[in-house]
Write an enzyme that holds these catalytic residues in place. Structure first.
Site, PDB file in Angstrom:
ATOM      1  CD1 TRP A 325      -2.904   1.537   0.778  1.00  0.00           C
ATOM      2  CD2 TRP A 325      -1.380   2.433   2.149  1.00  0.00           C
ATOM      3  NE1 TRP A 325      -3.333   2.787   1.135  1.00  0.00           N
ATOM      4  CE2 TRP A 325      -2.418   3.360   1.975  1.00  0.00           C
ATOM      5  CE3 TRP A 325      -0.314   2.766   2.970  1.00  0.00           C
ATOM      6  CZ2 TRP A 325      -2.410   4.608   2.588  1.00  0.00           C
ATOM      7  CZ3 TRP A 325      -0.303   4.002   3.583  1.00  0.00           C
ATOM      8  CH2 TRP A 325      -1.346   4.908   3.393  1.00  0.00           C
ATOM      9  CG  HIS A 326       3.479   2.355   3.241  1.00  0.00           C
ATOM     10  ND1 HIS A 326       2.866   1.370   3.972  1.00  0.00           N
ATOM     11  CD2 HIS A 326       3.487   3.453   4.042  1.00  0.00           C
ATOM     12  CE1 HIS A 326       2.530   1.852   5.154  1.00  0.00           C
ATOM     13  NE2 HIS A 326       2.884   3.109   5.230  1.00  0.00           N
ATOM     14  N   GLY A 327       3.757   1.753  -1.376  1.00  0.00           N
ATOM     15  CA  GLY A 327       4.379   2.092  -2.646  1.00  0.00           C
ATOM     16  C   GLY A 327       4.482   0.881  -3.537  1.00  0.00           C
ATOM     17  CG  PHE A 490       3.316   6.554   0.777  1.00  0.00           C
ATOM     18  CD1 PHE A 490       4.255   6.096  -0.132  1.00  0.00           C
ATOM     19  CD2 PHE A 490       3.735   6.949   2.020  1.00  0.00           C
ATOM     20  CE1 PHE A 490       5.599   6.029   0.203  1.00  0.00           C
ATOM     21  CE2 PHE A 490       5.070   6.882   2.365  1.00  0.00           C
ATOM     22  CZ  PHE A 490       6.002   6.427   1.458  1.00  0.00           C
TER      23      PHE A 490
END
Lengths: 490, 401
Positions: A325-327, A490
């Site tokens: 999800w962060h990247g 993000f």
């Protein structure tokens, strides 16, 4: 529009606040909330007006899906929910992960993987999660029927639109619905101003200052350089501090800005580097994301209801997806996996101690200190993966920290300058009370309220206001070289 | 609002507004980058120390009558005087320290949109193959950058740290009588700061050059051929808008040329020159614009470097890479065909066909130079030792923290 920009602080925010208060006086709650919605859409459109349409389409589709979910039952309801979630994830996946998967699958498909790197709409990761949560809770019958207007404002409310905190509809929608909104507390405005300034200080003065000791080493490692032991550690510590002050500064600003409109957001940080274990860390770091992942991913997967082995598997899946999800990159996945492994180890260790009957009721201060130190080192090492663009870059820094290039403590001018900044900031994150504790008397966030600080407890005094204004000017001085928030990507 | 909270908010807002008003008014009136020019404080004119910055140079373009615009790096900034009578029209020196081809393109594309610009003189740093230099970080904070957000720009000029430091520096220099070497038309005259043109300066510049030549991880910001093709396209656009363009390769000291040879960069220089000429020359034709090359091993280029501790200063050079205005004046005279006694070897009008002959000429001059001045090449060894790079301001010679 960045919170730490002149256009936001000197033009947008004053106009928005004055307009909100004027609308409240002239037309009442509904008009003031309408003004807030208009300001929020303008705020989002400042970046690229075309994406306002995407945001509005996403809101409209989700609201319509929620209305249908209310009326449906049984299998149609499940199918509708699945379609709603798939639609949201599809949108997120298209913009955020298409390039990543195209590059990953390029060798298999025989393509060069290019052409899929799209412009990521700001805040899409955040507003997608909030809407998924809304759909899931609606399908469970846990959302009272409200109109499109409070729903749209819940999603677009500018203080949290771009980078959170990820708010739950049950927390925010009653505050943004004219029928249920409570009268703004008189003290919220001054409290919000003070917290906004604290957030700006964290970002503009602390995070951006310490960033200059992280970025060059990480960049050099990406290009093939091998940092020394001291350089590796200083860069990792500098990034550890940069990320905390950057993101918690952003969260403080969001909380402060929301208070200017009489709205309370949930806390997003609770002194995470004081955590005594990894489990504790995830209760303190990006609290609203942890909550979302727990309630809408880990528990629906099965949580801890199906035995320890499955529980650990669910935990790993949750953290791997949390990393992704962060990247869109394998280093983010590795970061999530590493945290998942550490969480599993932590839980297994607890279970073992419990089974052996050695789980003390209250651990002593030495055990707490040792737990805190170990947790901090693990978190710092994991941030190296988070920060690095490539596996090679990450391993070079981690190798240097492990002494792969020797244990030289370079006594250079730059090293001592870095230490002079990093050492006091470490003391701040380890010993000082956090924003919520300092401002506890004003109840700045939604429950649960933190214990108030013993020192540095805020009181609204004229002298304090003057000092705060001077600090605000110093922040404005620093804004000319301000950078983007890390979590914007993000 | 409740009593204490209301008072707190009011005091905060009142103090904040008052402080910002004072700060903004000071920066507006002192105007260190000459961005506003609303109040002319003549007493401060000689002390403005930020007129070489990207912000100020972009403002010069906006405010001054710049019919002739000079572009290039610090070499052009120091050598080419916009007040030289041979220009025949108001000239502005918009050369920028450390400017590479990508930044040159950014500035050029901005300059050719100015309606008053009639002529462009572009001094190319073909020697160091500047095609791989990235944009200077201040470029994005100047009006040269089309993506600049005006609110952020003026916020920075009125309330920003750089502008406030510059204002304080201006006041401090005024009281200390510290004259600025930078003119309001963008020229830099290091003589105003009493910068010595001695052996130490020469070695300092040579050290920096060698450091740049050695840097293994120099950031590449684009394919050089593509950049030079874009430059040629921009030159065509300028011509189409009625702007005359002249390209100049400024003279440098022979020891600098030998440094390129010593570090194996001479072929790069030859290749860059050829690539550039090809991009400028239509098939079977003449170059689109005159290209003057003043590279030579003879005359001022072979000027002797003072011995250590000698009181004598160099006549033509500030250091190994920057020539003085006197030599710049002769360059201007030659390209404008102005009558002026010249110590400089005649500049050469390059064409694609003449490149081979020019290389041969330089080769012959080099042989002569090495025979007569070979002992001076020890300076290259001295500068490439482990003494470390002195990080100094090129114009003032002062060490930077």
């Amino acid at each position: 529009m960045l919170f730490n920009s002149y256009v936001f602080l000197l033009i947008f925010l004053p106009v928005c606040v004055l307009g909100f208060r004027a609308a409240m006086r002239q037309g009442g709650v509904q008009l003031s909330l309408s003004w807030l919605l208009a300001c929020s859409l303008f705020f989002y459109g400042w970046w690229d007006p075309r994406y306002v349409l995407l945001l509005l389409a996403s809101i409209g589709a989700n609201f319509a899906a929620a209305q249908l979910l209310r009326r449906a039952s049984g299998r149609p309801r499940k199918a509708l929910l699945a379609a709603g979630i798939a639609g949201n994830l599809g949108l997120l996946g298209y913009f955020k992960y298409a390039g990543f998967f195209a590059r990953t699958l390029a060798p298999v498909l025989g393509t060069d993987g290019s052409g899929w790197d799209l412009v990521l709409p700001l805040g899409i990761s955040f507003f997608t999660f909030q809407q998924i949560a809304y759909l899931v809770d609606t399908s469970r019958g846990n959302t009272p029927a409200r109109g499109l207007f409070p729903y749209a404002l819940f999603i677009t409310f500018f203080p949290h639109l771009i980078a959170g905190p990820i708010t739950h509809h049950g927390e925010l929608m009653p505050q943004l619905d004219a029928r249920t909104r409570e009268r703004a507390r008189a003290a919220d405005f001054s409290l919000g101003l003070a917290i906004l300034v604290v957030g700006l200080v964290k970002k503009v003065i602390l995070a951006d200052s310490v960033a200059r000791y992280a970025s060059p080493t990480f960049a050099a490692a990406e290009l093939g350089a091998s940092p020394s032991f001291a350089e590796g550690w200083l860069a990792a510590l500098a990034y550890t501090l940069q990320l905390y002050f950057d993101f918690s500064g952003y969260s403080d600003m969001a909380i402060g800005l929301a208070l200017l409109f009489g709205v309370r957001l949930p806390a997003n940080f609770d002194s995470p580097y004081k955590a005594v274990s990894i489990v504790d860390f995830w209760r303190r770091w990006h609290i609203t994301l942890s909550r979302f992942l727990r309630e809408y991913l880990y528990i629906p997967l099965g949580g801890n209801r199906r035995g320890p082995v499955r529980r650990y598997a669910y935990l790993m899946i949750t953290m791997l997806l949390g990393g992704l999800w962060h990247g869109a990159g394998w280093t983010f996945v590795a970061w999530g996996g590493l945290h998942g492994a550490m969480l599993v180890t932590n839980h297994a260790w607890r279970a073992l101690r419990h089974r052996l009957g050695v789980a003390a009721a209250a651990p002593g201060s030495w055990r707490l200190a040792a737990g805190r130190a170990l947790t901090f080192v693990c978190v710092v090492a994991a941030w190296v993966l988070f920060r690095s663009h490539s596996w090679d870059g990450a391993t070079r820094i981690l190798g240097a920290m492990a002494g792969q290039n020797g244990f030289e403590l370079a006594d250079s001018f730059e090293t001592s300058r870095a230490l002079r900044l990093i050492a006091p900031l470490l003391l701040v994150v380890w010993l000082a009370p956090n924003t919520q504790q300092i401002f506890a008397s004003g109840k700045p966030v939604l429950d649960p309220q933190p214990a108030p600080a013993r020192l540095l407890l805020w009181r609204p005094t004229p002298l304090g206001a003057s000092g705060l204004a001077i600090v605000a000017v110093l922040v404005l001085l620093g804004i000319s070289s301000a950078s983007e928030f890390l979590y914007y990507q993000f | 609002m409740a009593g204490p909270a209301r008072r707190h908010a009011r005091v905060f807002i009142a103090v904040l507004v008052a402080l910002l008003a004072v700060l903004g008014a000071c920066n507006f009136l002192l105007d260190p980058f000459l961005a506003y020019r609303v109040v002319a404080i003549d007493a401060l004119r000689p002390y403005r120390d930020k007129l070489h910055s990207r912000i100020a140079k972009a403002e010069i373009l906006g405010h001054e009558d710049c019919q002739v615009v000079i572009l290039g790096t610090s070499r052009a900034q120091i050598a080419l005087d916009p007040d030289h009578p041979a220009w025949g029209a108001p000239a502005c020196n918009l050369a920028l320290t450390g400017m590479g081809v990508p930044e040159l393109l950014g500035v050029l594309e901005r300059v050719i949109r100015e309606p008053e610009v009639r002529e462009l003189v572009i001094a190319l740093d073909i020697h160091s193959s500047a095609g791989d230099a990235a944009l200077h970080e201040d470029f994005a904070r100047s009006r040269f950058d089309d993506r600049l957000q005006l609110v952020e720009y003026h916020g920075g000029l009125l309330f920003g740290e750089d502008a406030t430091r510059a204002s304080l520096g201006l006041v401090s220099d005024f009281f200390r009588g510290r004259v600025s070497p930078y003119s309001e038309r963008g020229f830099t005259n290091p003589a105003l700061r009493g910068r010595p043109a001695d052996r130490e300066s020469f070695l300092w510049a040579l050290e920096r050059t060698i450091g740049a030549l050695r840097a293994p991880l120099r950031e590449r910001s684009g394919d050089e051929t593509a950049l030079l093709s874009r430059l040629a396209a921009d030159i065509r656009t300028a011509q189409a808008r009625g702007i005359a363009v002249t390209l100049v390769i400024l003279p440098v000291h022979a020891i600098f040329l030998e440094t390129l040879q010593r570090f194996g960069k001479w072929p790069n220089r030859e290749r860059a020159r050829e690539t550039f000429m090809r991009s400028l020359t239509p098939e079977g034709g003449e170059p689109l614009v005159p290209v003057w090359d003043f590279t030579s091993y003879l005359g001022p280029a072979a000027e002797g470097v003072p011995a250590a501790g000698a009181a004598r200063e160099m006549r033509w050079h500030w250091d190994a890479v920057h020539v003085k205005r006197e030599l710049g004046d002769e360059v201007i005279a030659q390209i404008r065909s102005a009558a002026m006694p010249s110590h400089l070897s005649p500049g050469v009008r390059l064409t694609l066909d003449s490149l081979g002959a020019e290389s041969e000429r330089l080769h012959q001059e080099r042989e002569d130079y090495l025979r007569a001045h070979g002992a001076e090449l020890a300076l290259i060894d001295e500068a490439s030792g482990d003494g470390g790079l002195l990080d100094k301001d090129f114009a003032t010679g002062e060490k930077q923290p």
